[in-house]
Design a protein around this motif. Structure first.
Motif, short mmCIF file in Angstrom:
data_model
loop_
_atom_site.label_atom_id
_atom_site.label_comp_id
_atom_site.label_asym_id
_atom_site.label_seq_id
_atom_site.Cartn_x
_atom_site.Cartn_y
_atom_site.Cartn_z
N ILE A 62 18.01 10.04 -2.42
CA ILE A 62 18.36 10.60 -1.11
C ILE A 62 18.97 12.00 -1.29
O ILE A 62 18.60 12.95 -0.60
CB ILE A 62 19.36 9.67 -0.38
N ALA A 63 19.89 12.12 -2.25
CA ALA A 63 20.57 13.40 -2.47
C ALA A 63 19.58 14.49 -2.90
O ALA A 63 19.59 15.61 -2.36
CB ALA A 63 21.66 13.23 -3.53
N GLY A 64 18.70 14.15 -3.84
CA GLY A 64 17.70 15.12 -4.29
C GLY A 64 16.76 15.50 -3.16
O GLY A 64 16.37 16.66 -3.01
N GLY A 65 16.42 14.50 -2.33
CA GLY A 65 15.54 14.75 -1.19
C GLY A 65 16.18 15.69 -0.17
O GLY A 65 15.49 16.51 0.44
N MET A 66 17.50 15.57 -0.01
CA MET A 66 18.19 16.48 0.92
C MET A 66 18.15 17.91 0.39
O MET A 66 17.89 18.85 1.14
CB MET A 66 19.63 16.03 1.10
N ALA A 67 18.42 18.07 -0.91
CA ALA A 67 18.38 19.41 -1.50
C ALA A 67 16.98 20.00 -1.37
O ALA A 67 16.80 21.17 -1.01
CB ALA A 67 18.80 19.34 -2.97
N ALA A 68 15.97 19.17 -1.64
CA ALA A 68 14.58 19.64 -1.56
C ALA A 68 14.20 19.98 -0.12
O ALA A 68 13.54 20.98 0.15
CB ALA A 68 13.64 18.57 -2.12
N ARG A 69 14.65 19.14 0.83
CA ARG A 69 14.27 19.39 2.22
C ARG A 69 14.89 20.66 2.77
O ARG A 69 14.29 21.36 3.58
CB ARG A 69 14.61 18.20 3.11
N ASP A 70 16.12 20.97 2.32
CA ASP A 70 16.74 22.23 2.75
C ASP A 70 15.86 23.41 2.35
O ASP A 70 15.80 24.42 3.04
CB ASP A 70 18.12 22.39 2.09
N TYR A 71 15.15 23.27 1.21
CA TYR A 71 14.29 24.34 0.73
C TYR A 71 12.91 24.29 1.41
O TYR A 71 12.41 25.28 1.91
CB TYR A 71 14.13 24.23 -0.79
N VAL A 72 12.34 23.09 1.44
CA VAL A 72 10.96 22.93 1.92
C VAL A 72 10.87 22.96 3.45
O VAL A 72 9.89 23.41 4.02
CB VAL A 72 10.37 21.60 1.37
N ARG A 73 11.89 22.44 4.10
CA ARG A 73 11.94 22.34 5.57
C ARG A 73 10.73 21.58 6.12
O ARG A 73 9.97 22.09 6.92
CB ARG A 73 12.04 23.72 6.22
#
Ligand code: COA
Length: 124
Positions: free
Chosen positions: A36-47
């Motif tokens: 979940i944490a990695g996905g949040m970091a990635a989503r902030d970038y990927v949007r």
């Protein structure tokens, strides 16, 4: 003193329901929190929408106990055409305030469209 790598993504209490039959925290729960944490970091970038494609170099260094506060940090280490890799560290704050790194690993996510097909990062 060693500090966590990356940005704080989530902070959560380790609850009795997250324990294994021995009473310590179940590794699968911890892995899920890190995903979940990695996905949040990635989503902030990927949007946009993401799917986890790989988990590598996972090391469980120390146990997590019921009552610990788990903090997960994410640091983007690679951005490819459709994938993004995040280094995730999990730190536990014990009941006495001591803070220790318990687990780390590399989580890779793929940017996907509404149909679940990969899409280039940077394109809606
Ligand atoms: C993620 C998914 C859409 C990728 O589709 P695909 O057409 O098979 O994609 P590809 O094999 O071409 O790989 C896409 C990207 O992921 C990367 N990738 C694939 N497997 C990887 C692995 N094991 N480790 C690291 N990166 C990997 C590729 O290098 C590529 O990156 P790039 O475009 O930045 O170069 C598809 O595999 C899928 O739906 N998987 C299930 C996802 C899921 O349900 N996750 C939750 C598990 S509970």
């Amino acid at each position: 003193m060693v500090q966590p790598r990356g940005e704080l993504a989530i902070r959560v209490f380790a609850m009795p329901a997250d324990a294994n039959p021995s009473g310590d925290i179940f590794g699968g729960w911890l892995l899920g929190q890190m995903d979940i944490a990695g996905g949040m970091a990635a989503r902030d970038y990927v949007r946009g929408r993401l799917a986890t494609v790989a988990v590598d170099a996972m090391t469980f260094k120390l146990p997590v106990f019921v009552g610990d506060i788990l903090s997960c940090y994410g640091d983007i280490v690679r951005v490819g055409r459709t994938s993004i890799a995040v280094w995730v560290e999990a730190w536990a704050t014990r009941a006495n305030g001591e803070r220790v790194k318990v687990t780390e690993g590399k989580f890779t996510y793929v940017a996907i469209d509404a149909k679940g097909k990969k899409r280039p990062i940077g394109e809606g």
